[in-house]
Design a protein around this motif. Structure first.
Motif, PDB file in Angstrom:
ATOM      1  N   LYS A 106       0.711  -1.208   0.124  1.00 46.32           N
ATOM      2  CA  LYS A 106      -0.053  -0.014   0.015  1.00 46.32           C
ATOM      3  C   LYS A 106       1.013   1.118  -0.082  1.00 46.32           C
ATOM      4  O   LYS A 106       1.625   1.577   0.947  1.00 46.32           O
ATOM      5  CB  LYS A 106      -0.771   0.020   1.374  1.00 46.32           C
ATOM      6  N   LEU A 107       0.724   2.099  -1.091  1.00 42.59           N
ATOM      7  CA  LEU A 107       1.660   3.204  -1.078  1.00 42.59           C
ATOM      8  C   LEU A 107       0.784   4.568  -0.580  1.00 42.59           C
ATOM      9  O   LEU A 107      -0.405   4.754  -0.952  1.00 42.59           O
ATOM     10  CB  LEU A 107       2.004   3.318  -2.611  1.00 42.59           C
ATOM     11  N   SER A 108       1.611   5.567  -0.097  1.00 41.85           N
ATOM     12  CA  SER A 108       0.932   6.646   0.452  1.00 41.85           C
ATOM     13  C   SER A 108       0.602   7.514  -0.462  1.00 41.85           C
ATOM     14  O   SER A 108       1.267   7.257  -1.881  1.00 41.85           O
ATOM     15  CB  SER A 108       1.675   7.121   1.781  1.00 41.85           C
ATOM     16  N   LYS A 109      -0.006   8.598  -0.494  1.00 39.69           N
ATOM     17  CA  LYS A 109      -0.263   9.607  -1.639  1.00 39.69           C
ATOM     18  C   LYS A 109       1.406  10.273  -1.970  1.00 39.69           C
ATOM     19  O   LYS A 109       1.555  10.550  -2.973  1.00 39.69           O
ATOM     20  CB  LYS A 109      -1.346  10.525  -1.269  1.00 39.69           C
ATOM     21  N   LYS A 110       1.924  10.278  -0.948  1.00 36.06           N
ATOM     22  CA  LYS A 110       3.352  10.956  -0.900  1.00 36.06           C
ATOM     23  C   LYS A 110       4.459  10.136  -1.747  1.00 36.06           C
ATOM     24  O   LYS A 110       4.832  10.353  -2.631  1.00 36.06           O
ATOM     25  CB  LYS A 110       3.734  11.263   0.341  1.00 36.06           C
ATOM     26  N   GLU A 111       4.138   8.808  -1.663  1.00 37.71           N
ATOM     27  CA  GLU A 111       4.838   7.953  -2.263  1.00 37.71           C
ATOM     28  C   GLU A 111       4.631   7.821  -3.835  1.00 37.71           C
ATOM     29  O   GLU A 111       5.281   7.877  -4.660  1.00 37.71           O
ATOM     30  CB  GLU A 111       4.942   6.640  -1.781  1.00 37.71           C
ATOM     31  N   ILE A 112       3.178   8.045  -4.003  1.00 37.96           N
ATOM     32  CA  ILE A 112       2.743   7.977  -5.398  1.00 37.96           C
ATOM     33  C   ILE A 112       3.138   9.157  -6.203  1.00 37.96           C
ATOM     34  O   ILE A 112       3.611   9.072  -7.323  1.00 37.96           O
ATOM     35  CB  ILE A 112       1.018   7.728  -5.317  1.00 37.96           C
ATOM     36  N   ALA A 113       3.008  10.091  -5.397  1.00 35.76           N
ATOM     37  CA  ALA A 113       3.408  11.393  -5.971  1.00 35.76           C
ATOM     38  C   ALA A 113       4.983  11.499  -6.586  1.00 35.76           C
ATOM     39  O   ALA A 113       5.369  11.906  -7.660  1.00 35.76           O
ATOM     40  CB  ALA A 113       3.066  12.637  -5.090  1.00 35.76           C
ATOM     41  N   LYS A 116       5.582   9.121  -9.662  1.00 33.62           N
ATOM     42  CA  LYS A 116       4.655   9.882 -10.819  1.00 33.62           C
ATOM     43  C   LYS A 116       5.933  10.762 -11.212  1.00 33.62           C
ATOM     44  O   LYS A 116       6.145  11.070 -12.480  1.00 33.62           O
ATOM     45  CB  LYS A 116       3.430  10.745 -10.535  1.00 33.62           C
TER      46      LYS A 116
END
Length: 122
Positions: A106-113, A116
């Protein structure tokens, strides 16, 4: 150095100690790893010797002390082990590896950003 030596998990701990602070006397490496890893001093001396033979470390003698220094950087070793893993497990294909890890964790929004941003770089 042309080829980065393959180092074991235990040898990796020795290298991390020396990447953090070097040069270090053998006794300093022994004290740190004996307290952190609960290893016997003979085990640590053996690991130092193996790493010298593999070309990952070098040493110099100053008085009665042997001072150890890395001959390879942490980045070189991380790159080599990452490429080896990618080749062995995913046949060298990056996309299946990334898909696997992203689907398993499960990735956090910060990790996803952050991912990207990396993917959007030229």
């Amino acid at each position: 150095m042309s080829a980065v030596p393959r180092i074991s998990e235990a040898e990796w701990e020795v290298m991390k100690t020396l990447w953090t602070r070097s040069p270090l006397a053998a006794q300093d490496v022994i004290e740190e790893l004996a307290s952190r890893m609960h290893w016997n001093h003979r085990t640590i001396r053996t690991l130092l010797s193996r790493l010298v033979k593999k070309g990952a470390l070098n040493y110099s003698r100053e008085g009665r002390a042997y001072l150890y220094r890395p001959k390879v950087t942490e980045n070189e070793c991380v790159k080599a082990i990452s490429e080896s893993f990618l080749d062995r497990v995913f046949g060298g294909a990056l996309q299946p590896m990334l898909s696997h890890f992203v689907s398993q964790k499960k990735l956090s929004k910060k990790e996803i950003a952050a991912l990207k941003r990396i993917l959007d770089e030229p």
